[in-house]
Write a protein that holds these residues in place. Structure first.
Motif, PDB file in Angstrom:
ATOM      1  N   ALA A   1       5.375   2.479   7.248  1.00  0.00           N
ATOM      2  CA  ALA A   1       4.762   3.434   6.451  1.00  0.00           C
ATOM      3  C   ALA A   1       3.364   2.809   6.368  1.00  0.00           C
ATOM      4  CB  ALA A   1       5.174   3.291   4.964  1.00  0.00           C
ATOM      5  N   ASP A   2       2.868   3.019   7.549  1.00  0.00           N
ATOM      6  CA  ASP A   2       1.492   2.425   7.999  1.00  0.00           C
ATOM      7  C   ASP A   2       0.956   2.904   9.349  1.00  0.00           C
ATOM      8  OD1 ASP A   2      -0.894   0.194   7.078  1.00  0.00           O
ATOM      9  OD2 ASP A   2      -0.815   0.513   9.116  1.00  0.00           O
ATOM     10  N   SER A   3      -0.031   3.640   9.503  1.00  0.00           N
ATOM     11  CA  SER A   3      -0.440   4.415  10.706  1.00  0.00           C
ATOM     12  C   SER A   3      -0.677   3.551  11.995  1.00  0.00           C
ATOM     13  CB  SER A   3      -1.806   5.150  10.571  1.00  0.00           C
ATOM     14  OG  SER A   3      -2.678   4.247  10.207  1.00  0.00           O
ATOM     15  N   HIS A   4      -0.779   2.008  11.929  1.00  0.00           N
ATOM     16  CA  HIS A   4      -0.916   1.378  12.953  1.00  0.00           C
ATOM     17  C   HIS A   4       0.363   0.662  13.356  1.00  0.00           C
ATOM     18  CE1 HIS A   4      -5.106   1.611  11.448  1.00  0.00           C
ATOM     19  NE2 HIS A   4      -5.216   2.104  12.615  1.00  0.00           N
ATOM     20  N   THR A   5       1.339   1.212  13.270  1.00  0.00           N
ATOM     21  CA  THR A   5       2.638   0.732  13.533  1.00  0.00           C
ATOM     22  C   THR A   5       2.833   0.737  14.881  1.00  0.00           C
ATOM     23  OG1 THR A   5       3.478   1.397  11.031  1.00  0.00           O
ATOM     24  CG2 THR A   5       5.460   0.958  12.943  1.00  0.00           C
TER      25      THR A   5
ATOM     26  N   ASP B   1       0.236  -7.062   1.756  1.00  0.00           N
ATOM     27  CA  ASP B   1      -0.844  -7.279   2.625  1.00  0.00           C
ATOM     28  C   ASP B   1      -2.145  -6.462   2.082  1.00  0.00           C
ATOM     29  OD1 ASP B   1      -0.235  -4.938   3.599  1.00  0.00           O
ATOM     30  OD2 ASP B   1      -0.137  -5.845   5.727  1.00  0.00           O
ATOM     31  N   HIS B   2      -2.190  -5.374   1.797  1.00  0.00           N
ATOM     32  CA  HIS B   2      -3.053  -4.537   1.476  1.00  0.00           C
ATOM     33  C   HIS B   2      -3.909  -5.012   0.436  1.00  0.00           C
ATOM     34  CE1 HIS B   2      -1.709  -1.905   4.655  1.00  0.00           C
ATOM     35  NE2 HIS B   2      -2.741  -1.124   4.526  1.00  0.00           N
ATOM     36  N   TYR B   3      -3.638  -5.132  -0.543  1.00  0.00           N
ATOM     37  CA  TYR B   3      -4.581  -5.382  -1.840  1.00  0.00           C
ATOM     38  C   TYR B   3      -3.879  -6.802  -2.516  1.00  0.00           C
ATOM     39  CZ  TYR B   3      -5.506  -0.704  -0.754  1.00  0.00           C
ATOM     40  OH  TYR B   3      -5.824   0.362  -0.299  1.00  0.00           O
TER      41      TYR B   3
ATOM     42  N   GLY C   1     -17.099   5.963   4.370  1.00  0.00           N
ATOM     43  CA  GLY C   1     -16.381   5.320   3.097  1.00  0.00           C
ATOM     44  C   GLY C   1     -15.341   4.406   3.474  1.00  0.00           C
ATOM     45  N   ARG C   2     -15.058   4.217   4.651  1.00  0.00           N
ATOM     46  CA  ARG C   2     -14.026   3.433   5.063  1.00  0.00           C
ATOM     47  C   ARG C   2     -13.946   1.953   4.452  1.00  0.00           C
ATOM     48  NH1 ARG C   2      -8.596   2.592   6.687  1.00  0.00           N
ATOM     49  NH2 ARG C   2      -8.415   0.619   7.985  1.00  0.00           N
ATOM     50  N   MET C   3     -15.222   1.461   4.485  1.00  0.00           N
ATOM     51  CA  MET C   3     -15.182  -0.081   4.012  1.00  0.00           C
ATOM     52  C   MET C   3     -15.964  -0.188   2.533  1.00  0.00           C
ATOM     53  SD  MET C   3     -15.876  -2.196   7.356  1.00  0.00           S
ATOM     54  CE  MET C   3     -15.413  -3.674   6.761  1.00  0.00           C
TER      55      MET C   3
ATOM     56  N   CYS D   1     -11.199  -4.580   5.566  1.00  0.00           N
ATOM     57  CA  CYS D   1     -10.982  -3.408   6.505  1.00  0.00           C
ATOM     58  C   CYS D   1     -10.742  -2.220   5.963  1.00  0.00           C
ATOM     59  CB  CYS D   1      -9.580  -4.021   7.304  1.00  0.00           C
ATOM     60  SG  CYS D   1      -8.971  -2.391   8.316  1.00  0.00           S
ATOM     61  N   VAL D   2     -10.095  -2.122   4.661  1.00  0.00           N
ATOM     62  CA  VAL D   2      -9.869  -0.695   4.349  1.00  0.00           C
ATOM     63  C   VAL D   2     -10.614  -0.652   2.951  1.00  0.00           C
ATOM     64  CG1 VAL D   2      -7.814  -1.625   2.855  1.00  0.00           C
ATOM     65  CG2 VAL D   2      -8.034   0.844   3.836  1.00  0.00           C
ATOM     66  N   GLY D   3     -11.673  -1.176   2.978  1.00  0.00           N
ATOM     67  CA  GLY D   3     -12.455  -1.163   1.676  1.00  0.00           C
ATOM     68  C   GLY D   3     -11.594  -1.548   0.341  1.00  0.00           C
TER      69      GLY D   3
ATOM     70  N   ASN E   1     -10.368  -1.323  12.984  1.00  0.00           N
ATOM     71  CA  ASN E   1     -10.206  -0.303  14.096  1.00  0.00           C
ATOM     72  C   ASN E   1     -10.808   1.273  13.526  1.00  0.00           C
ATOM     73  OD1 ASN E   1      -8.464   0.075  11.646  1.00  0.00           O
ATOM     74  ND2 ASN E   1      -6.818  -0.868  13.018  1.00  0.00           N
ATOM     75  N   ARG E   2     -11.263   1.127  12.417  1.00  0.00           N
ATOM     76  CA  ARG E   2     -11.687   2.437  11.743  1.00  0.00           C
ATOM     77  C   ARG E   2     -13.226   2.207  11.363  1.00  0.00           C
ATOM     78  NH1 ARG E   2      -6.134   4.293   9.455  1.00  0.00           N
ATOM     79  NH2 ARG E   2      -5.361   5.251  11.334  1.00  0.00           N
ATOM     80  N   ASN E   3     -14.097   3.382  11.762  1.00  0.00           N
ATOM     81  CA  ASN E   3     -15.231   3.277  10.895  1.00  0.00           C
ATOM     82  C   ASN E   3     -15.667   4.561  10.069  1.00  0.00           C
ATOM     83  OD1 ASN E   3     -15.345   4.819  13.499  1.00  0.00           O
ATOM     84  ND2 ASN E   3     -17.096   4.056  14.257  1.00  0.00           N
TER      85      ASN E   3
ATOM     86  N   GLY F   1       1.074  -1.240   0.024  1.00  0.00           N
ATOM     87  CA  GLY F   1      -0.082   0.100  -0.126  1.00  0.00           C
ATOM     88  C   GLY F   1       0.797   1.085   0.020  1.00  0.00           C
ATOM     89  N   THR F   2       2.217   1.236   0.592  1.00  0.00           N
ATOM     90  CA  THR F   2       2.937   2.407   0.484  1.00  0.00           C
ATOM     91  C   THR F   2       4.298   2.393   0.004  1.00  0.00           C
ATOM     92  OG1 THR F   2       3.467   1.436   3.053  1.00  0.00           O
ATOM     93  CG2 THR F   2       1.891   3.313   2.893  1.00  0.00           C
ATOM     94  N   LEU F   3       4.921   1.158   0.046  1.00  0.00           N
ATOM     95  CA  LEU F   3       6.230   0.970  -0.704  1.00  0.00           C
ATOM     96  C   LEU F   3       6.389   1.871  -2.203  1.00  0.00           C
ATOM     97  CD1 LEU F   3       8.432  -0.623  -2.436  1.00  0.00           C
ATOM     98  CD2 LEU F   3       9.235   0.241  -0.373  1.00  0.00           C
TER      99      LEU F   3
HETATM  100  C1  LIG Z   1      -2.788   2.050   3.460  1.00  0.00           C
HETATM  101  C2  LIG Z   1      -2.249   2.572   4.586  1.00  0.00           C
HETATM  102  C3  LIG Z   1      -1.466   3.842   4.396  1.00  0.00           C
HETATM  103  C4  LIG Z   1      -3.297   2.793   5.684  1.00  0.00           C
HETATM  104  C5  LIG Z   1      -2.584   3.298   7.082  1.00  0.00           C
HETATM  105  O1  LIG Z   1      -1.612   4.056   7.277  1.00  0.00           O
HETATM  106  O2  LIG Z   1      -3.417   3.092   8.121  1.00  0.00           O
HETATM  107  C6  LIG Z   1      -4.103   1.575   5.960  1.00  0.00           C
HETATM  108  O3  LIG Z   1      -3.334   0.573   6.426  1.00  0.00           O
HETATM  109  C7  LIG Z   1      -5.361   2.060   6.931  1.00  0.00           C
HETATM  110  O4  LIG Z   1      -5.600   1.129   7.840  1.00  0.00           O
HETATM  111  O5  LIG Z   1      -5.920   2.908   6.594  1.00  0.00           O
END
Ligand SMILES: CC(C)[C@H](C(=O)O)[C@@H](O)C(=O)O
Ligand code: SF4
Length: 421
Positions: A122-126, A65-67, A389-391, A365-367, A384-386, A38-40
Motif C-alpha cells: 500500500a505504497d506506490s513505490h513498491t 516509516d511515514h510520520y 507542494g510535495r515537500m 521526502c513527502v513533506g 523521487n517526486r518534485n 501512512g496507509t494501514l
Molecule cells: C503515503 C503514501 C501513500 C505515498 C505513496 O503511495 O507513494 C508516499 O509514500 C509517497 O511517496 O507519496
C-alpha cells in the motif's frame, strides 16, 4: 501464434495458476503484502468491515516509516492503529521506529523480497522490489484490505516495455541518472500500467543500490512494475539469506514487448529534474548559465537512502562545509544504515560539514516532517517526486538529483556537479 512470455506474464501465470496474456484479468496469490503507518489505518478500517481474520499473517509486513517518530497527535494515532493491528492479528513483521526505517529498504534488507515473488504494497513505490527480480506493485488501501482477508488480489496482466541498457557509468553518474534519463524518454505517463523489464549488457555494472533507485522510479513513468534480471549481483546480495532458495524468473527470449527502449549509460552525464514533474530533466551543466540557488538539500528517501548513497554524498562533503545559506538534511534509509554510518565515520563527515542528520524515516521526502519547505523556498532532493507542494509550501520548488550532485550543491549553494568544485 505462440510467443514467449515476459517476466510479468511469467510471475502472474505462476501466481494465478494458469497461463496469462496482456489484458487478462486474473486472481493471483500474494507472497508478501506491505503497508505503512501512512496507509494501514485506512486499510484496517476497510478490513474491519469484512470482519474476518488476516488470511496469512506471516505474509504481512507493517512498517512505521511515514510520520515517525510521531510529529503530532494524528500521526501518533496512525502509528498506534498500525501497532494495534499488528498485535491483534499476530503480524510478526512489524517494524517499529528505531528498528526499521523506510519500508522499501527495510524489506529487502530483512530478506523478505525474493526473485519471482508477487509482492503488493500500500505504497506506490513498491515497484522497488523489481531490483531483486520480484514483481512488486503498489495498491490502494481497499485492495490491500481485500488481500489481507483473502491472500489474493486481482490484476490486469500488463504489457511490457523492454529497456536495453548499454555501456558503463561515468564518474559521478549513478542509478538516479539512469532513472531520470529513462523518465525523460518515457515521460510521466509513458509506461502507465505497463511493466518495465531492464536488460542488456549494461545491467551487470549496476549495483543493487542503483537497481533499487531505477526500479523505485518506475512508478514515476506510471509503470505497474519494473524489474531487473537475477544475476551475480542479485545472488551476492541474497547470499546472506539462506532461508529460501533463489528461483529466478526470466523472460523468454522470444517474448513480445509493446516497446523497446535503448539507453546508452556511458553517454549519460549527471542529470537533474526541474520542478514540478520528474520527467522535466536536463543535464546539471545546463543550469550553469543561470545558477539555481538553493535553500535546502535533502539526501535520503526510498530512492537514494542506502549506505552507497550516503558514501557517495560523504565523499563530496568531506571536501568542505555546507554553504551558509543552505540547510542540509541527511536521512539514512534504515536504522541499520544509520548504525553503519556511525561505525564507518560517515555520521562524523556529515555532522562536521554542517548537516542535520535525522532518524531513518520518510520525513522530508513527502513533506511530512523534519524538513518541510516554506513559501518560495528551493530544495534539491535525492527523492523521487518534485510535484507542487510535495515537500511543503505550494510555492516552494523541488529539483531531483543524485547524491553526488546534492552534496556538491550543498557546498556551493547552487545546483552544480562535483566536477564544478
Ligand atoms: C503515503 C503514501 C501513500 C505515498 C505513496 O503511495 O507513494 C508516499 O509514500 C509517497 O511517496 O507519496
Ligand atoms: S521515502 Fe518518500 S517516496 Fe519513499 S515511501 Fe517514503 S514518502 Fe514515499
Amino acid at each position: 501464434m505462440m510467443t514467449g512470455l515476459t517476466f510479468a506474464q511469467k510471475v502472474l501465470s505462476k501466481h494465478a495458476g494458469r497461463s496469462v496474456k496482456p489484458g487478462d484479468i486474473v486472481f493471483a496469490d500474494i507472497d508478501l503484502m506491505m503497508a505503512t503507518d501512512g496507509t494501514l489505518p485506512i486499510a484496517a478500517k476497510q478490513f474491519e468491515k469484512f470482519g474476518g481474520r488476516v488470511a496469512h499473517p506471516e505474509r504481512v509486513v507493517l512498517v512505521q516509516d511515514h510520520y515517525v517518530p510521531a510529529k503530532d497527535i494524528v500521526s501518533a494515532n496512525a502509528s498506534r492503529v498500525t501497532r494495534e493491528f499488528a498485535r491483534k492479528h499476530g503480524i510478526a513483521h512489524h517494524f517499529e521506529v528505531g528498528r526499521g526505517g523506510i519500508c522499501h529498504h527495510v524489506l529487502p534488507d530483512a530478506g523478505l523480497t525474493f526473485p519471482g515473488d508477487l509482492i503488493i504494497g500500500a505504497d506506490s513505490h513498491t515497484c522497488t522490489y523489481g531490483a531483486f527480480g520480484a514483481f512488486g506493485t503498489g495498491v490502494g488501501s481497499t485492495d490491500f484490505a481485500y488481500a489481507l482477508a483473502t491472500g489474493k488480489l486481482w490484476f490486469r496482466v500488463p504489457q511490457t516495455i523492454k529497456v536495453v541498457l548499454h555501456g558503463r557509468k561515468g564518474r559521478y553518474v549513478q542509478g538516479k541518472d539512469i532513472a531520470l534519463a529513462l523518465l525523460a524518454r518515457l515521460t510521466i505517463d509513458g509506461a502507465t500500467y505497463e511493466s518495465i523489464e531492464f536488460t542488456g549488457e549494461g545491467v551487470a555494472d549496476l549495483s543493487i543500490s542503483d537497481r533499487i533507485t531505477i526500479c523505485n522510479m518506475g512508478i514515476e513513468a506510471g509503470a505497474k512494475a519494473a524489474s531487473f534480471p537475477v544475476d551475480d549481483v542479485t545472488r551476492e546480495f541474497l547470499s546472506k539469506f539462506s532461508h529460501r532458495p533463489i528461483e529466478a524468473v526470466h523472460a523468454d527470449p522470444d517474448a513480445h514487448y509493446a516497446q523497446v527502449v535503448e539507453l546508452d549509460i556511458s553517454a549519460l552525464k549527471c542529470l537533474v529534474a526541474r520542478p514540478s514533474t520528474p520527467d522535466n530533466v536536463c543535464e546539471v551543466s545546463a543550469l550553469s548559465s543561470q545558477p539555481v540557488k538553493i535553500d535546502q538539500v535533502f539526501i535520503g528517501s526510498c530512492t537514494n537512502g542506502r549506505i552507497e548513497d550516503m558514501r557517495q554524498a560523504a565523499e563530496i562533503l568531506s571536501r568542505g562545509d555546507v554553504h551558509p545559506d543552505v540547510r542540509l538534511i541527511v536521512t539514512p534509509g534504515t536504522q541499520d544504515i544509520f548504525t553503519q554510518m556511525a561505525a564507518n565515520g560517515l555520521l562524523e563527515v556529515f555532522s562536521r560539514a554542517g548537516a542535520a542528520i535525522t532518524p531513518a524515516t520518510c520525513g522530508a521526502c513527502v513533506g511530512g516532517h523534519m524538513g518541510i519547505l516554506g513559501d518560495g523556498e528551493v530544495c534539491l532532493s535525492t527523492s523521487n517526486r518534485n510535484f507542487v507542494g510535495r515537500m511543503g509550501s505550494s510555492s516552494a520548488s523541488v529539483y531531483l538529483c543524485n547524491p553526488y550532485v546534492a552534496a556538491a550543491s550543498a557546498l556551493k549553494g547552487y545546483i552544480c556537479s562535483p566536477d564544478d568544485l
